[in-house]
Design an enzyme around this catalytic site. Structure first.
Site, PDB file in Angstrom:
ATOM      1  N   THR A  20      40.436  19.097 -19.853  1.00 28.31           N
ATOM      2  CA  THR A  20      40.225  17.406 -20.036  1.00 28.31           C
ATOM      3  C   THR A  20      39.983  16.800 -18.491  1.00 28.31           C
ATOM      4  OG1 THR A  20      42.446  17.207 -19.918  1.00 28.31           O
ATOM      5  CG2 THR A  20      41.714  17.627 -22.035  1.00 28.31           C
ATOM      6  N   TYR A  54      44.075  13.913 -13.559  1.00 35.01           N
ATOM      7  CA  TYR A  54      42.859  13.690 -13.912  1.00 35.01           C
ATOM      8  C   TYR A  54      42.802  12.213 -14.321  1.00 35.01           C
ATOM      9  CZ  TYR A  54      42.849  18.897 -14.594  1.00 35.01           C
ATOM     10  OH  TYR A  54      42.773  20.021 -14.217  1.00 35.01           O
ATOM     11  N   GLN A 184      46.315  29.882 -13.846  1.00 36.54           N
ATOM     12  CA  GLN A 184      45.155  29.217 -14.235  1.00 36.54           C
ATOM     13  C   GLN A 184      44.311  29.453 -12.838  1.00 36.54           C
ATOM     14  OE1 GLN A 184      43.217  24.918 -15.361  1.00 36.54           O
ATOM     15  NE2 GLN A 184      45.385  25.502 -16.169  1.00 36.54           N
ATOM     16  N   TYR A 212      39.141  28.538 -15.754  1.00 37.69           N
ATOM     17  CA  TYR A 212      38.364  27.089 -15.870  1.00 37.69           C
ATOM     18  C   TYR A 212      36.955  27.499 -15.330  1.00 37.69           C
ATOM     19  CZ  TYR A 212      39.911  26.070 -11.171  1.00 37.69           C
ATOM     20  OH  TYR A 212      40.369  26.244  -9.914  1.00 37.69           O
ATOM     21  N   LEU A 215      31.989  28.103 -17.970  1.00 39.29           N
ATOM     22  CA  LEU A 215      30.608  27.897 -18.319  1.00 39.29           C
ATOM     23  C   LEU A 215      30.027  27.418 -16.830  1.00 39.29           C
ATOM     24  CD1 LEU A 215      30.871  26.132 -21.709  1.00 39.29           C
ATOM     25  CD2 LEU A 215      29.912  28.483 -21.114  1.00 39.29           C
ATOM     26  N   GLU A 216      30.677  27.238 -16.024  1.00 36.07           N
ATOM     27  CA  GLU A 216      29.966  26.737 -14.611  1.00 36.07           C
ATOM     28  C   GLU A 216      29.123  25.697 -14.585  1.00 36.07           C
ATOM     29  OE1 GLU A 216      30.450  28.024 -11.384  1.00 36.07           O
ATOM     30  OE2 GLU A 216      31.727  29.835 -11.971  1.00 36.07           O
ATOM     31  N   GLN A 217      29.922  24.634 -15.066  1.00 31.75           N
ATOM     32  CA  GLN A 217      29.369  23.217 -15.342  1.00 31.75           C
ATOM     33  C   GLN A 217      27.997  23.049 -16.150  1.00 31.75           C
ATOM     34  OE1 GLN A 217      31.385  20.298 -14.065  1.00 31.75           O
ATOM     35  NE2 GLN A 217      32.869  22.242 -14.112  1.00 31.75           N
ATOM     36  N   GLY A 292      35.784  22.517 -20.898  1.00 27.70           N
ATOM     37  CA  GLY A 292      35.444  21.054 -20.788  1.00 27.70           C
ATOM     38  C   GLY A 292      34.458  20.283 -21.620  1.00 27.70           C
ATOM     39  N   GLN A 298      30.072  19.527 -28.652  1.00 24.75           N
ATOM     40  CA  GLN A 298      30.381  20.319 -27.630  1.00 24.75           C
ATOM     41  C   GLN A 298      31.629  21.151 -27.931  1.00 24.75           C
ATOM     42  OE1 GLN A 298      30.277  18.376 -23.646  1.00 24.75           O
ATOM     43  NE2 GLN A 298      28.741  19.506 -22.958  1.00 24.75           N
TER      44      GLN A 298
END
Length: 329
Positions: A20, A54, A184, A212, A215-217, A292, A298
């Site tokens: 998130t 965040y 993480q 994290y 999916l590499e942004q 994310g 998504q």
């Protein structure tokens, strides 16, 4: 959706988790995020990862609203250690317009946990993670930080302890100082450095891993084409710096590799994004993959990867292609 243990904590969580970090002051409405979180839960996602920093509390508040009436369906992970209420800790720069410090001292951690419980609207945090290691000049000793976290666990404020973005030596020190459930860190098909140290260590010591940027942004969804233009303030414009895969030449090379997996997406009736998530979760030591989202569609697609089990030959075929691809130019 498949589930795996969070180390030896006794907690099991979906192998696909919901990250998130995107819930900040920005271009997506809170209600859209709430819909995305609930859509993920509806599709079997139980692991939800957030942090006080965040959106400076916004993410935790939105997550809290999204899980109202559904607390028993989620494994709630948040963090501590990024502090902005005063100058305790070590200065960490300015993020989203706010000066902040890294503080892993017990007094600030205790305050952070109470604030997180309030924002999330819960009595217990399932997994509390140190957001990042202590930095000079105030480097709180790891046993002191871990002692505080163990006290919080004994009090029932948290159920399990994790760390994030630590070195191998720091990870080892945390494990030896208390009950460490998870680590993480960034890990993906094109960022595989952690296979040399962190992943095998976690596999050997029964520590869950929460990866994290897997999916590499968006790069590893196959949907970021050569014609994609990012806003001027989008950090992905830093293709010449720490995100070289976004350079057009590198992006083309990567898209060619992804296109070569069409037979795999057909075989498993999945998208490139789902194949990427499933491959990541299939690696030795990799247990949970955080994804994310900005919308419900998504969230639903990512959750679908939690049911995919790739055959060993296909896992190796993908790795062979990635090795042949090499690094960015």
């Amino acid at each position: 959706m498949r589930h795996r243990p969070l180390g030896s904590s006794g907690i099991e969580a979906s192998i696909v988790g919901l990250g998130t970090a995107a819930i900040r002051a920005g271009d997506t409405d809170d209600d859209d995020f709430i819909k995305a979180i609930r859509a993920a839960i509806d599709r079997g996602v139980t692991l939800i990862d957030t942090a006080p920093s965040y959106g400076w509390g916004r993410s935790e508040e939105v997550v809290g609203r999204a899980i109202e009436g559904r607390r028993d369906q989620v494994v709630l992970a948040t963090k501590c250690g990024v502090w902005w209420e005063d100058e305790r800790g070590s200065y960490n720069g300015v993020k989203d317009g706010k000066a902040n410090h890294v503080s892993l001292r017990p007094d600030t951690i205790m305050i952070e946990v109470e604030n997180s419980l309030r924002r999330l609207g819960v009595d217990t945090i399932d997994l509390l993670q140190c957001h990042k290691p202590a930095i000079p000049p105030e480097e709180t000793p790891i046993p002191e930080t871990m002692g505080c976290l163990m006290d919080l666990k004994d009090q029932g404020k948290i159920r399990a302890i994790g760390v994030s973005n630590v070195s191998l030596d720091q990870l080892d020190a945390y494990r030896k100082a208390g009950d460490l459930a998870s680590d993480q860190f960034r890990y993906s098909m094109i960022s595989r450095d952690r296979e040399a140290d962190i992943l095998p260590y976690c596999a050997a010591h029964n520590i869950a891993t929460l990866s994290y940027w897997s999916l590499e942004q968006g790069l590893l969804t196959g949907k970021v084409g050569l014609d994609r233009v990012f806003r001027e303030d989008d950090f992905r414009n830093n293709a010449g710096g720490w995100l070289p895969w976004f350079q057009l030449e590198n992006r083309q090379r990567l898209l060619d590799v992804l296109a070569g997996w069409a037979h795999l997406t057909e075989k498993y009736d999945c998208t490139i994004a789902q194949l990427t998530i499933a491959w990541t979760a299939a690696q030795t030591g990799a247990t949970h993959v955080l994804c994310g989202v900005r919308g419900a569609d998504q969230a639903v697609q990512n959750a679908g990867a939690g049911a995919l089990e790739l055959e060993a030959d296909d896992v190796q075929r993908v790795r062979d292609d990635l090795v042949a691809l090499g690094g960015p130019v």
